[in-house]
Design a protein around this motif. Structure first.
Motif, PDB file in Angstrom:
ATOM      1  N   VAL A   1      83.142  22.030  14.985  1.00 54.06           N
ATOM      2  CA  VAL A   1      84.238  21.396  15.431  1.00 54.06           C
ATOM      3  C   VAL A   1      82.761  21.322  17.251  1.00 54.06           C
ATOM      4  N   ILE A   2      83.075  20.312  17.625  1.00 55.53           N
ATOM      5  CA  ILE A   2      82.000  20.067  18.496  1.00 55.53           C
ATOM      6  C   ILE A   2      82.348  19.883  20.019  1.00 55.53           C
ATOM      7  N   VAL A   3      82.287  20.593  20.991  1.00 55.91           N
ATOM      8  CA  VAL A   3      83.249  19.856  22.035  1.00 55.91           C
ATOM      9  C   VAL A   3      82.030  20.094  23.448  1.00 55.91           C
ATOM     10  N   GLY A   4      82.838  18.326  23.811  1.00 54.02           N
ATOM     11  CA  GLY A   4      81.490  17.336  24.952  1.00 54.02           C
ATOM     12  C   GLY A   4      80.977  16.107  23.768  1.00 54.02           C
ATOM     13  N   GLY A   5      81.225  15.529  24.532  1.00 60.08           N
ATOM     14  CA  GLY A   5      82.200  13.617  24.146  1.00 60.08           C
ATOM     15  C   GLY A   5      80.424  12.759  25.122  1.00 60.08           C
ATOM     16  N   GLY A   6      78.980  14.110  24.921  1.00 61.22           N
ATOM     17  CA  GLY A   6      78.025  13.347  25.240  1.00 61.22           C
ATOM     18  C   GLY A   6      76.730  13.484  24.688  1.00 61.22           C
ATOM     19  N   LEU A   7      75.861  11.891  25.136  1.00 67.14           N
ATOM     20  CA  LEU A   7      74.267  12.227  24.153  1.00 67.14           C
ATOM     21  C   LEU A   7      74.332  13.273  23.111  1.00 67.14           C
TER      22      LEU A   7
END
Length: 422
Positions: A9-15
């Motif tokens: 899981v990746i939290v953070g929708g930036g680069l």
């Protein structure tokens, strides 16, 4: 077919988050990859928000890291417009704003940073702006265009990179611009007094007014609109809009509530990670603006709020999550565009860390390279309108060896020959 045996899981929708997801798939991970962002837009890059997109020279679609269809093709599960409200490390779950709970095997926090607020009267007025998100840039672009049409005034609090880039964009639209800065020169904490005057002269030549040695104390308005901005030395500046460009704070609330180790604000703040970008929990990683990493080269903990750190840090964290050996030792790097000045900065030379600044080239024409040295060792370098030297500048920094300052300053001496020879 996606193998659901493991879920990252990746939290953070930036680069940083998007590049981490991309790297997991490129490196052969076949489990579930879930990318969660609290903005409704697909992951995008931030530099255009104060550069090409804000000036109107780049289309909105150009800011996105991938086209929307890429995520489905790559079996990346997207949850957009959904904040994560909690991380339960004992159960290894994240909870979304709508109550959904997602289990993870490995977790990456790429929550970024948020603009610091002006804690003064008047910030609730409609004409007070920040610039961090795409929605901010959408709005500010229209504001700058309207100010230019109507001979309107923009007051900018802060002469850092964002403040100066927005000043340049605003002048491009024809708006009147005043920059209020407590330090004696722009970018005082980055380039020091030795180079700050370069930026003062550049912007003054394009009609920007500076008010140094002062801070905003209040914004006045009528019917919800901005009319003026006051400073602590009694001055009042006419304003139809105000931009708060007084820095950014790492978004650590989620990590703090989860009990992860943090770095004190006086030391830069952020989530404490090791050189492999692992937090105090071996199954949780952090990358991008929020991560304060032990840097193998500089032998200190650094938190870097720039595009290149997100670009490279996300993939490094992804590889570490896959069990690869990772030592994240990238030389900090960023770039800026202001009017006809393009520059690149590499390294780390905070105030008090250097004892000499060496200049190569023509500063008056803004075609030069500046080097910050300590005991004749290069800590940082900034090339202004001089190109294709970044690799050499970074090699000088990486070497850690004393150099000849006279050779470094001499444009007739090829820069790569200044490198110490083994």
């Amino acid at each position: 077919m996606v193998d659901a045996d493991q879920t990252f899981v990746i939290v953070g929708g930036g680069l940083a988050g998007a590049r981490a997801a991309e790297t997991l798939r490129a490196e052969g991970f076949s489990g579930r990859v879930i990318l969660i962002g609290d903005e409704r837009d697909h992951p995008y890059e931030r530099p255009p928000l104060s550069k090409g997109y804000l000036t109107g020279k780049a289309e909105r679609e150009s800011v996105f890291v991938h086209e929307p269809a890429w995520y489905a093709r790559s079996d990346i599960e997207l949850h957009l417009g959904q904040p994560v409200t909690a991380v339960d490390r004992s159960r290894k779950t994240v909870t979304l704003g709508d109550g959904t709970t997602i289990q993870y095997d490995k977790l990456l926090l790429a929550t970024g940073a948020e603009p610091r607020r002006l804690e003064i009267p008047g910030t609730e007025l409609a004409g007070v702006h920040h610039l961090r998100r795409l929605a901010h840039a959408d709005r500010l672009q229209g504001v700058l265009a309207a100010l230019g049409r109507d001979n309107g005034h923009l007051v900018i609090a802060g002469a850092g990179w964002i403040g100066l880039e927005v000043a340049a964009a605003a002048r491009g639209y024809g708006a009147e611009v005043t920059v209020v800065e407590p330090a004696p020169t722009p970018l005082h904490q980055v380039v020091g007094p030795e180079l700050g005057q370069v930026f003062t002269d550049l912007h003054a030549r394009h009609g920007v007014r500076f008010h140094f040695g002062a801070r905003l104390t209040g914004i006045t308005g009528q019917d919800g609109m901005v009319l003026a901005a006051r400073t602590d030395d009694g001055e009042e500046h006419p304003a139809h809009a105000v931009l708060a460009a007084v820095g950014a704070a790492p978004r650590t609330a989620l990590a703090e509530s989860a009990g992860l180790a943090l770095v004190d604000r006086e030391h830069g703040g952020g989530i404490a990670v090791d050189a492999s970008l692992r937090t105090s929990d071996p199954d949780v990683y952090a990358a991008g603006d929020v991560a304060a990493a032990l840097h193998p080269l500089f032998r200190t903990r650094l938190r870097v709020e720039h595009w290149a750190n997100a670009l490279n840090g996300g993939p490094a964290a992804a590889r570490a999550m896959l069990g690869r050996e990772v030592s994240y030792d990238r030389v900090p790097y960023f770039f800026s565009d202001q009017y006809d000045l393009g520059l690149e900065y590499s390294g780390w030379a905070p105030p008090g860390s250097y004892d000499q600044v060496v200049l190569r080239g023509d500063v008056a024409r803004r075609e030069f390279i500046a080097f910050w040295l300590k005991d004749r060792r290069v800590l940082a370098g900034m090339n202004a309108n001089v190109w294709d030297v970044t690799d050499t500048v970074q090699a000088l920094i990486r070497s850690g060896e004393p150099v000849d300052p006279e050779a470094l300053a001499d444009p007739g001496t090829p820069l790569d020959t200044v490198l110490p020879r083994a």
